[in-house]
Design an enzyme around this catalytic site. Structure first.
Site, PDB file in Angstrom:
ATOM      1  N   HIS A 348       0.807  -1.225   0.000  1.00 26.29           N
ATOM      2  CA  HIS A 348       0.000   0.000   0.000  1.00 26.29           C
ATOM      3  C   HIS A 348       0.838   1.272   0.000  1.00 26.29           C
ATOM      4  O   HIS A 348       0.299   2.347   0.276  1.00 26.29           O
ATOM      5  CB  HIS A 348      -0.911   0.032   1.226  1.00 26.29           C
ATOM      6  CG  HIS A 348      -2.123  -0.854   1.101  1.00 26.29           C
ATOM      7  ND1 HIS A 348      -3.279  -0.462   0.452  1.00 26.29           N
ATOM      8  CD2 HIS A 348      -2.359  -2.114   1.530  1.00 26.29           C
ATOM      9  CE1 HIS A 348      -4.173  -1.435   0.502  1.00 26.29           C
ATOM     10  NE2 HIS A 348      -3.635  -2.458   1.148  1.00 26.29           N
ATOM     11  N   LYS A 534      -8.614  13.504   4.016  1.00 27.45           N
ATOM     12  CA  LYS A 534      -7.694  12.358   4.012  1.00 27.45           C
ATOM     13  C   LYS A 534      -6.754  12.526   5.192  1.00 27.45           C
ATOM     14  O   LYS A 534      -6.781  13.544   5.883  1.00 27.45           O
ATOM     15  CB  LYS A 534      -6.930  12.263   2.694  1.00 27.45           C
ATOM     16  CG  LYS A 534      -6.278  13.553   2.239  1.00 27.45           C
ATOM     17  CD  LYS A 534      -5.656  13.394   0.860  1.00 27.45           C
ATOM     18  CE  LYS A 534      -6.674  13.291  -0.241  1.00 27.45           C
ATOM     19  NZ  LYS A 534      -6.657  12.029  -0.964  1.00 27.45           N
ATOM     20  N   ARG A 535      -5.939  11.537   5.426  1.00 30.03           N
ATOM     21  CA  ARG A 535      -4.957  11.622   6.497  1.00 30.03           C
ATOM     22  C   ARG A 535      -4.067  12.842   6.291  1.00 30.03           C
ATOM     23  O   ARG A 535      -3.745  13.204   5.159  1.00 30.03           O
ATOM     24  CB  ARG A 535      -4.130  10.335   6.483  1.00 30.03           C
ATOM     25  CG  ARG A 535      -3.182  10.128   7.627  1.00 30.03           C
ATOM     26  CD  ARG A 535      -2.767   8.663   7.682  1.00 30.03           C
ATOM     27  NE  ARG A 535      -2.410   8.137   6.387  1.00 30.03           N
ATOM     28  CZ  ARG A 535      -1.175   8.131   5.891  1.00 30.03           C
ATOM     29  NH1 ARG A 535      -0.176   8.628   6.584  1.00 30.03           N
ATOM     30  NH2 ARG A 535      -0.923   7.612   4.705  1.00 30.03           N
ATOM     31  N   LYS A 540       0.643  14.487   1.041  1.00 27.69           N
ATOM     32  CA  LYS A 540      -0.706  14.739   0.527  1.00 27.69           C
ATOM     33  C   LYS A 540      -0.939  16.233   0.275  1.00 27.69           C
ATOM     34  O   LYS A 540      -1.916  16.628  -0.328  1.00 27.69           O
ATOM     35  CB  LYS A 540      -1.757  14.173   1.482  1.00 27.69           C
ATOM     36  CG  LYS A 540      -1.692  12.647   1.582  1.00 27.69           C
ATOM     37  CD  LYS A 540      -2.692  12.105   2.584  1.00 27.69           C
ATOM     38  CE  LYS A 540      -2.549  10.604   2.792  1.00 27.69           C
ATOM     39  NZ  LYS A 540      -3.028   9.799   1.653  1.00 27.69           N
ATOM     40  N   THR A 642      -8.794   6.493  -2.272  1.00 20.51           N
ATOM     41  CA  THR A 642     -10.181   6.072  -2.507  1.00 20.51           C
ATOM     42  C   THR A 642     -11.157   7.227  -2.298  1.00 20.51           C
ATOM     43  O   THR A 642     -12.277   7.177  -2.799  1.00 20.51           O
ATOM     44  CB  THR A 642     -10.585   4.891  -1.597  1.00 20.51           C
ATOM     45  OG1 THR A 642     -10.306   5.213  -0.231  1.00 20.51           O
ATOM     46  CG2 THR A 642      -9.852   3.622  -1.986  1.00 20.51           C
ATOM     47  N   LYS A 646     -14.808   8.120  -4.236  1.00 21.69           N
ATOM     48  CA  LYS A 646     -16.074   8.440  -3.554  1.00 21.69           C
ATOM     49  C   LYS A 646     -16.594   9.802  -3.973  1.00 21.69           C
ATOM     50  O   LYS A 646     -17.795   9.983  -4.218  1.00 21.69           O
ATOM     51  CB  LYS A 646     -15.861   8.398  -2.043  1.00 21.69           C
ATOM     52  CG  LYS A 646     -15.491   7.038  -1.492  1.00 21.69           C
ATOM     53  CD  LYS A 646     -14.882   7.135  -0.107  1.00 21.69           C
ATOM     54  CE  LYS A 646     -14.188   5.838   0.283  1.00 21.69           C
ATOM     55  NZ  LYS A 646     -13.274   5.998   1.417  1.00 21.69           N
TER      56      LYS A 646
END
Length: 805
Positions: A348, A534-535, A540, A642, A646
């Site tokens: 991952h 998100k985290r 990110k 993901t 969504k």
């Protein structure tokens, strides 16, 4: 699972009387919720029993999905939907003057995960059952999970998430299935017969692993699989060793929280013990079941597949070896051949530093028998591969090196399949991150792009949109998400576009009301809802999003009539408790929000909302209301993502780098229906190779970047004297590890294009429709089907039954 409204009301009222000695009019929401949960569990319990009995009697091959995280969210409405009872129960409750949504609010999210890893595992559990496949989850029943996030003076504060305080109506404790797990102490080998050695354990700590099972209800098919979560207890035989509260608490802490702080040795020991605990308990449980089939252990792979979700369960490999050799008396060769045929592994991460490693010393002290077996796996691997490959290649890929045990190496060497979770990710694994292993095991590598459960993220989370879809293209999409493609026939139908826009506006107003209730900040549902959920991690690049917001703020301060669509920037993210830099970014976002949201010059043209304690239930509120989906990680860093899928499913338009599954989203919707910016992964790697990246040059040559960055240190943003300096230094002094400044200009141009597109509502609605139409390809049902066919080699219950006939 049919039940009439009359039968349901009678059953509901009877259980309420039996359990609480109350009538409906006397009960409050908690009693009503527990009663409804009990009715549902009783209703699917027969199918649950029949499902596992069917697997046993027919000896059908099953997959066991090992994951340190599961993030199912609330299960009440999901179970109702999958059982085909949602509308009936909603109407029946309404007739008794009970609001289903109020009962759903009582349920707490299961605090069993952090983000994408756990949510993917839960999507898979739903899809495995809904596809009619024989499959089980195996994880940990955390007392508090990750943590409950609160903001105090803009800082993240971590509180215990007491999700089990009122119990969990969906779980069943299985005392009869408990097993013992040994950790610590010393292990040495003793010859019991000529040529046969057995381990002798000295001073080991014995832990009792008690399983709690939760039924995973398939969609409209009568299949109920099992998610088994393990909790730690003191065995009766060990009670005298835990005579102080402190000693007991040390043991109980083992399954208290997800990802214990590993910045100190105590935390690292807890984390490693935690990983071995649920792995050993799960493997023992599988072997106990397998023995009922009366089939030789060497044929285990014909009936059992074990999937290692990321490296946390990689100890499945040596633990299976331990059980097969020490308890089932197989030779090393038989045990190894069997183990490799049973195990498969999903990677991952692209980031090499995120691949899990444990020091030799820590592993020897914590799981000594595991280390002995790993040491022998490593020795034999080196011996075998040295005859085939160059010594440098063998040395780089061995499990034990540089004083550490490399868990990803073990997962690859000890399994028959290694897959990535998006095409780009899988390609980078083969060409860069795990290239050495790809040279050795080219046939083991494959791709399985992640997917999401459309049932939860559309049918449950977004009923207004789902109703429009039903009216427009019929209901087949509910079972076959690929049928969303039918919506493409209506991309120029103004009536349909308007209905979709109305559904979006309804969701935006619901979220606006929620925001006001939780934060007292008023936002306009007519503004663009721009979302990054998100985290919180530097790669990110929530920081780049913040920098763009600051640019917009400065533009408005310079010119109050600056042409731009009003925007509400919405964040949802937790930072790991020990990740100081991520927490610094949170502080800076919150203080910038305080500045902008309270500036009378800005009014409603720009707002920042950072919602606390991001989880599945909060995502279900945010995602249906989103207009813009921020997928802005540095290219080559995000494995898949993901949230991008969504948000796309719910009609949000994506602004993205070509990273992870964004590449496949672009291919699905076309370049004109997604806003791509920034470096490609090849350009990123070129910077790594030539080492010519200079953030200070970008700062000095770009007046906009310079002005934005200066706000972190010149007092423009209040209350971030230390945090602002840390951000500034990370970008300038330490050369901007994730190339935020390099991508910033391209990012702002993409945002300007979004602003222009939103101004043309017909164009925007059409882009939104095209995104919804093409979201079917990212169904977890399809992803699971590919895992089942290509990796696990399992069949649906129906297919297996036909073969037996």
């Amino acid at each position: 699972m049919g039940m009439t409204k009359k039968e349901f009301k009678q059953e509901f009222q009877q259980r309420l009387r039996e359990n609480y000695a109350m009538e409906v009019g006397e009960a409050k929401a908690p009693e009503l919720f527990n009663t409804l949960g009990a009715v549902l569990k009783a209703k699917y319990s027969n199918d649950w029993r029949d499902t596992w009995k069917n697997y046993l009697v027919k000896k059908q091959k099953q997959v066991y999905y090992f994951s340190i995280e599961f993030l199912p969210g609330k299960m009440l409405k999901s179970n109702l939907l999958n059982m085909g009872m949602l509308n009936m129960v909603r109407d029946a409750l309404a007739e008794m003057d009970i609001n289903l949504e109020e009962l759903a609010d009582v349920e707490r999210d299961m605090a069993l995960g952090n983000g994408g890893l756990g949510r993917l595992a839960s999507c898979f559990m739903d899809s495995i059952a809904s596809g009619g496949f024989p499959g089980n989850g195996n994880g940990i029943r955390y007392d508090y999970g990750l943590f409950k996030q609160r903001f105090v003076d803009g800082y993240q504060v971590e509180l215990p998430d007491e999700w089990l305080r009122s119990g969990n109506i969906w779980e069943l404790r299985r005392d009869s299935k408990a097993v013992n797990v040994r950790v610590g102490g010393n292990v040495y080998m003793k010859e019991v017969k000529k040529g046969r050695l057995e381990p002798v354990y000295e001073h080991a700590r014995v832990l009792r692993a008690v399983p709690y099972d939760t039924g995973m209800v398939g969609y409209d098919n009568g299949v109920v699989n099992t998610m088994r979560l393990w909790s730690v207890e003191i065995p009766a035989s060990e009670e005298d060793k835990y005579q102080s509260i402190q000693r007991r608490r040390e043991l109980e802490d083992l399954t208290a929280v997800l990802y214990p702080d590993d910045s100190n040795e105590s935390g690292r020991i807890t984390r490693l013990t935690q990983e071995y605990f649920f792995v050993s308990a799960g493997i023992q449980s599988i072997i106990r079941y397998y023995k009922q089939l009366n089939v030789p252990m060497t044929r285990l792979s014909e009936y059992i597949a074990i999937h290692i979700n990321d490296t946390h369960p990689a100890l499945c490999i040596p633990e299976m070896m331990r059980v097969l050799m020490d308890e089932e008396r197989l030779t090393w060769e038989q045990a190894w051949d069997t183990t490799v045929k049973v195990m498969s592994y999903t990677n991952h991460t692209i980031m090499a530093e995120a691949l899990e490693k444990w020091s030799i010393d820590l592993m020897q002290r914590t799981v000594p028998r595991m280390y002995q077996i790993i040491e022998e796996i490593d020795r034999r691997y080196v011996q075998k591969m040295s005859d085939i490959h160059e010594s440098d290649l063998v040395d780089r890929t061995r499990i034990i090196k540089d004083g550490q045990v490399h868990m990803a190496h073990m997962a690859i060497i000890g399994s028959y399949s290694t897959n990535g979770v998006a095409k780009l990710h899988s390609d980078l694994l083969k060409s860069v991150v795990l290239h050495d292993f790809y040279v050795i095991y080219p046939d083991r590598f494959n791709n399985k792009t992640n997917g999401i459960t459309h049932r939860r993220w559309s049918q449950l989370a977004n009923e207004p949109l789902s109703n429009v879809l039903d009216e427009t293209i019929g209901k087949t999409w509910r079972k076959n998400p690929s049928d969303l493609k039918l919506l493409m026939n209506y991309q120029n139908n103004e009536a349909v576009l308007e209905k979709l826009a109305q559904a979006k506006q309804t969701n935006k107003q619901v979220l606006a009301d929620y925001i006001h209730d939780k934060t007292s900040v008023e936002v306009s549902a007519n503004a663009i809802f721009d979302v990054q959920i998100k985290r919180l991690h530097a790669y990110k690049r929530q920081l780049m999003n913040l920098m763009h917001i600051i640019k917009l703020y400065l533009d408005l301060k310079d010119n109050p009539s600056h042409p731009m669509q009003p925007r509400v920037f919405i964040f949802g993210a937790k930072a790991a408790p020990s990740y100081a830099y991520a927490k610094t970014i949170i502080k800076c976002i919150n203080e910038t929000a305080n500045l902008i949201n309270n500036d009378p010059d800005i009014k409603d043209r720009l707002k920042i909302i950072f919602l606390e304690n991001y989880n599945v239930s909060l995502a279900e509120k945010i995602i249906p209301a989103s207009d813009v989906s921020e997928q802005i990680s540095l290219a080559s860093k995000e494995a898949s993502g993901t949230s991008n899928m969504k948000l796309m499913l719910n009609g949000a338009v994506t602004v993205a780098t070509l990273d992870g599954a964004n590449v496949e989203i672009r291919n699905a919707v076309g370049d004109e229906n997604i806003y791509i910016f920034g470096l490609t992964e090849k350009e990123v790697y070129q910077y790594y190779e030539n080492k010519q990246y200079s953030s200070i040059r970008l700062y000095e040559e770009n007046a906009v970047i310079q002005r934005v960055l200066n706000t972190f240190i010149d007092g423009t943003i209040p209350n971030i004297i230390y945090e602002g300096r840390e951000i500034f230094d990370s970008l300038i002094k330490y050369n901007d590890e994730y190339f935020v400044l390099r991508d910033f200009e391209s990012y702002t141009k993409a945002q300007e294009q979004i602003d222009q597109a939103y101004a043309d509502q017909k164009k925007w609605q059409k882009i939104s429709l095209i995104n919804i139409s093409n979201a079917g390809r990212f169904s977890a049902d399809d992803t699971v089907r590919r895992y089942a066919e290509d990796i696990w080699n399992i069949e649906t219950i129906a297919s297996h039954a036909k073969k037996k006939e």
